[in-house]
Design an enzyme around this catalytic site. Structure first.
Site: not given
Ligand code: FAD
Length: 453
Positions: A20, A47, A52, A55, A181, A185, A439, A444
């Site tokens: 995000g 991710c 993701c 994994k 999930y 997985e 097909h 399908e």
């Molecule tokens: P994140 O991607 O978690 O990023 C947050 C970042 O903030 C991190 O890098 C962290 O280090 C940083 N941070 C935190 N606190 C601080 C701070 N105080 N100062 C500076 N940096 C900080 N989603 C899917 O859509 N498909 C999948 O197949 C899938 N598989 C998954 C498998 C596993 C094992 C896991 C754990 C999650 C999976 N997800 C999957 C979920 C997906 O990874 C998350 O929904 C997504 O990464 C959320 O994004 P985000 O931006 O909210 O946070």
């Protein structure tokens, strides 16, 4: 832009360079905002580093064992395949490092400043990272989530998904605790890699929230493959013994494993950010409470992604990020839409679904028609595998609108992605019926199911 905005170092300061945060930073900068993103760990967040991407690479790796076996029915003879965990880890790490670098250039190419270190909000519009203060008109919390573990004796011997991506050695025996999930997985990954795998879930059936036919089909298929899946079962304590780890279960029995992986939920990463001090409203589970525009209870502080615990998926965090950038820097207030988000579980066989489960649809509509099909995919007529594919349509009878599409079977995620577009466009059952199938495919079946169950 008014004068007070110009007094800040940045228009937007993002905490967290995950799915995000990176997207919010890049898109906001493309709209002309001055943006910084703070990250305390590896770029790309959960991710890319421990979610993701690695994994799915592990899922691919683990499926080959079955593929080698299936190939014999098609005339192939292969020498007994062997697997080298260290090769998989090294190749996976190389790919993740490549992606970390891609994220770094995405930010720098967009003109976003990367600030390395842990960020903390120290006052209105003010943050501190590694001893340096920064000010911003808007602060975006995109700090993601973190695995949560129950407080049972010996829990320090267990690992979470974070560590599972870096184990030095592949365990011989693995115990997976959890029913979401991620647990499902990992159970499939370990089993596929030849690890003796047991999965324990404290409830009566895993994958809570998914359609019941999906949940049952996945459990059945996983058991057929030889996984030991135990429901209504939970660990009371973990002990280190000379032969590995012993999980003492609540019913007094015990089982031994070399690795015990807990995937029992994730908690929003919101502690220690200075939010409480500023009066930002936090839900009991730790999620930042936001309105429909991702605005927190304190003006100038916004939150997206797993930190808000809405729909915890990467594409949703990205969608929320793009909506927020539009709201803040393009003058187009845009609410993210969390309805009908398609998703997949990369179990073996995988799940794909979009819309309502049958149970949810029955609560939402007075009359619901359900179409369901279970069959052995063409490939398995020769492979010898007894794996079954399950496909299901849930239809609101009054409008004929398809309100839920569910699948358990090969390529379910790929197939459902396409059907989710149809659902987004409001497809009716009659329109699916009018579609000519491709097909021979499994997909399908979605356009040829005629009789409700
Ligand atoms: P994140 O991607 O978690 O990023 C947050 C970042 O903030 C991190 O890098 C962290 O280090 C940083 N941070 C935190 N606190 C601080 C701070 N105080 N100062 C500076 N940096 C900080 N989603 C899917 O859509 N498909 C999948 O197949 C899938 N598989 C998954 C498998 C596993 C094992 C896991 C754990 C999650 C999976 N997800 C999957 C979920 C997906 O990874 C998350 O929904 C997504 O990464 C959320 O994004 P985000 O931006 O909210 O946070």
């Amino acid at each position: 832009m008014n004068d007070s905005e110009r007094d800040y170092d940045y228009d937007l300061f993002v905490i967290g360079a995950g799915s995000g945060g990176v997207r919010a930073g890049r898109v906001s900068a493309s709209y002309g905002a001055r943006v910084a993103v703070a990250e305390s760990a590896a770029l790309g967040g959960t991710c890319v580093n421990v979610g993701c991407i690695p994994k799915k690479l592990f899922v691919y790796a683990s499926h080959f064992r079955e593929d080698f076996r299936d190939s014999t029915g098609f005339g192939w003879t292969t020498p007994e395949p062997s697997f080298d965990w260290s090769v998989l880890l090294a190749n996976k790490d190389r790919e993740i490092a490549r992606l970390n670098a891609v994220y770094a250039s995405l930010l720098s190419d967009a003109g976003v400043e990367l600030v390395t270190g842990r960020a903390r909000i120290v006052g209105p519009h003010t943050l501190e990272v590694a001893g340096t203060r920064h000010t911003a008109d808007h602060i975006l919390i995109a700090t993601g989530g973190w695995p949560s573990l129950p407080e049972i004796p010996g829990i320090e011997h267990a690992i979470t998904s974070n560590e599972a991506f870096h184990l030095k050695e592949l365990p011989r025996r693995a115990l997976i605790v959890g029913g979401g999930y991620i647990a499902v997985e990992f159970a499939g990954i370990y089993h596929g890699l030849g690890v003796e795998t047991t999965q324990l879930y404290r409830g009566p059936l895993f994958l809570r929230g998914f359609d019941d036919d999906v949940r049952t089909a996945v459990a059945e298929e996983m058991r057929k493959k030889g996984l030991d899946i135990r429901f209504d079962s939970n660990v009371a304590a973990i002990e280190k013994v000379t032969t590995g780890l012993r999980a003492v279960l609540e019913d007094g029995s015990s089982l031994e494993a070399d690795t015990i992986l807990y995937a029992t939920g994730r908690t929003p990463n919101t502690r220690g950010l200075g939010l409480e001090e500023l009066g930002v409203e936090i839900a009991p589970g730790g999620a930042i409470v936001v309105d429909e525009f991702s605005r927190s209870s304190v003006p100038g502080i916004w939150a997206i992604g797993d930190a808000t615990d809405r729909v915890n998926l990467t594409p949703v965090a990205i969608h929320e990020a793009m909506c927020l950038a539009r709201t803040l820097f393009r003058g187009e207030p845009t609410k993210p839409v969390h309805r009908d988000v398609a998703s997949a579980v990369f179990s073996q066989p995988p799940v794909g679904c979009v819309g309502l489960s049958e149970a949810e649809a029955r609560r939402a509509y007075p009359q619901v028609d359900v179409y369901r099909s279970r069959f052995r995919a063409l490939k398995h007529t020769l492979s010898g595998s007894s794996e079954q594919t399950m496909m299901k349509l849930v239809v609101d009878r009054a409008s004929d609108r398809v309100v839920g599409i569910h699948m358990v079977g090969p390529d379910a995620g790929e197939i459902i992605q396409g059907f989710s577009v149809a659902m987004k466009c409001g497809a009716t059952k009659a329109q699916l019926d009018a579609t000519i199938g491709i097909h021979p495919t499994s997909a399908e079946e979605f356009v040829t199911m005629r009789d409700p169950v």
